[in-house]
Structure formats: structure tokens, C-alpha cells
Write a protein that holds these residues in place. Sequence first.
Motif: not given
Lengths: 135, 135
Positions: A2, A121, A125, B88-90, B115, B118, B122
Amino acid sequence: MLSKKTKYGLKALTYLARVKGKEPVQIAEIAKQENISQKFLESILLTLRRNGFLGSKKGKGGGYYLIKEPHEIPMTTVMRVLEGPIAMVPCVSLNFYEKCEDCPDEATCSVHKLMIQVRDSALDVYRGNTLADLL
Amino acid sequence: MLSKKTKYGLKALTYLARVKGKEPVQIAEIAKQENISQKFLESILLTLRRNGFLGSKKGKGGGYYLIKEPHEIPMTTVMRVLEGPIAMVPCVSLNFYEKCEDCPDEATCSVHKLMIQVRDSALDVYRGNTLADLL
DNA sequence: TCGATAATCTACTAAAACTATAGGATAAAA
DNA sequence: TTTTATCCTATAGTTTTAGTAGATTATCGA
């Protein structure tokens, strides 16, 4: 990953949604509270305004404010404006479709097959969340 | 966006999985058939070998080959090796967790909240697909 | 043993994307 | 008309991506 742009944009939207009423909030306030570089945030809020999420007011007492209710702002539209396509490859993108140069046939492409599922998917979300759901 | 590295890596794995038997296939052949720069593919196959997906043989009649059955290769492991973290974010990564500098509290962070969802969706997709499912 | 073949490895580079920053213009309020 | 705060364009620094170059090492066949 992101982008910081998206991350900061989401945080700013959330910040504005939490503020009671529709009073304009200054960039400087959001930047300080959310630990964001003010100049960077400036450009992000500008694109959010240009894309119909925010209104703005100049001069003293000015700032940015939401022009819709949080529950009317789906994450699909926010993500597309800030981050770009939701699909990970252009050949499975609904709104930004492009054919792959290297791939002769999408129907038999293994990457295509997998990325369709990932896109769907993710869409589920984002469609299932509005700004209100993030508060 | 999916990197070319991952895209090409997936295509190469698929190519090898489609080849009957365990005969080594040369980089040049895969590169040509899949329209991939040979030198670039070279480095990708090398990392796939180093991470336990492929075996190799030097010299005449050499090349790369799968060392597991396609149905034993889950997409989670392939994606993590080629593309990196699935999150998508640590701060929502299971295998590569890192705290965000700017964020004082994950529990109340709107980005974190979104996230996580998400990531999980995934993961569902990647866990539900092995290399065999892409053929 | 020798030559051809094909992977291995290190290093490097060009281009693109990302993350900002600078500085002035514009509009509104006091 | 001064202060405040957004608006807008341009640009710069850094990181990531995508790819190249070239020498080395291992294997096979004759």
C-alpha cells in the motif's frame, strides 16, 4: 504494498469522519495528529477533493470537510482514486483493463486465472466496507 | 501491482508443471515460449531454486525441473518468495510483521482494520490454490 | 582430455515510481 | 489590506523494478 499516499489518504478521511459536524478542518491539524508530512498531505487532500470526496474552504476558519456521509463512501472508490486499479494485473482489471503484451491467450494463462480470484476477493472486502465501517 | 518477477516466475513454474516427466528444461526454451527476457528469467529461476521449488542440472541436457508435485506447491509460498509479504502493510503481515512508525495504536487504526480483511481474503485465495490448480 | 553446453554468480545500469519539498498564486475573512 | 489557508505547478531525492554484461563453474559427449 500500500502506498503512503493511500495510507495517509485513508487516515485523513477517517479523521474527518470522526470530527463531529461538518466544520472545516485544517491540513495542519490533520497532519500533526496523524504524523503526516503536511505538504504531502496537501496534495493528497487535493486529489480527494477533485474526485468528489471532500469540500474545501479557503482563508481563516477554512479547511477540508467530507461532502458525503461516511456510510455513503465505499472503499472501492477510495482505493481506486488513491491506489489505482484494485486488480494486480491490468488484464484482470474491471476499470483499467489492458491486454498483456507477453501473453498470447488470457483464457489459458495461469497468472490470469489466479489474479481473477485475488481481484474478486479484494473487491468483496472493499465493497463490504464504507468509511463508516473503519471508525 | 504484481511485479514482472512474480508474473514470470509463475509462468515458468506453470510451464515446468505442464512438461510431462521430470526432464530438465532449459532457461532458453522457457524464455522463448513465454516471451520473457532470458537473462531476467535466469535470476528468477535461481531464486526459485534457492527457495526449494526447483532443481537444476548444468551442462548439456541440463536445465530446471520441479522437485515437488504441482499439487504440493501452494500459492502462499510461491507468492511470499517471489512477491514478498502478502499483506499490503507490514503491520498486518503474519510473516514479515513490522510496526508502523506513524501509527500510535494499531487497535484503533482504520487502515489496519481494513488491511487485515484484505490480507485474510488474499490468503484464502492463495491457500486454496496450488500450482496444479493453475494448469 | 577437450570442447561445447548450460547453469551460476557478481556487479552494474536505466527507467520508473514513490515520497516528498519549494514557492508562489488565489480566495476568504477580519 | 493584512492574515490565513487552500490551490497549483514544478522539481528533487530516494527506492524499487527490470534488465544487461561478463566472467565462472559444472556436466556431458566424443
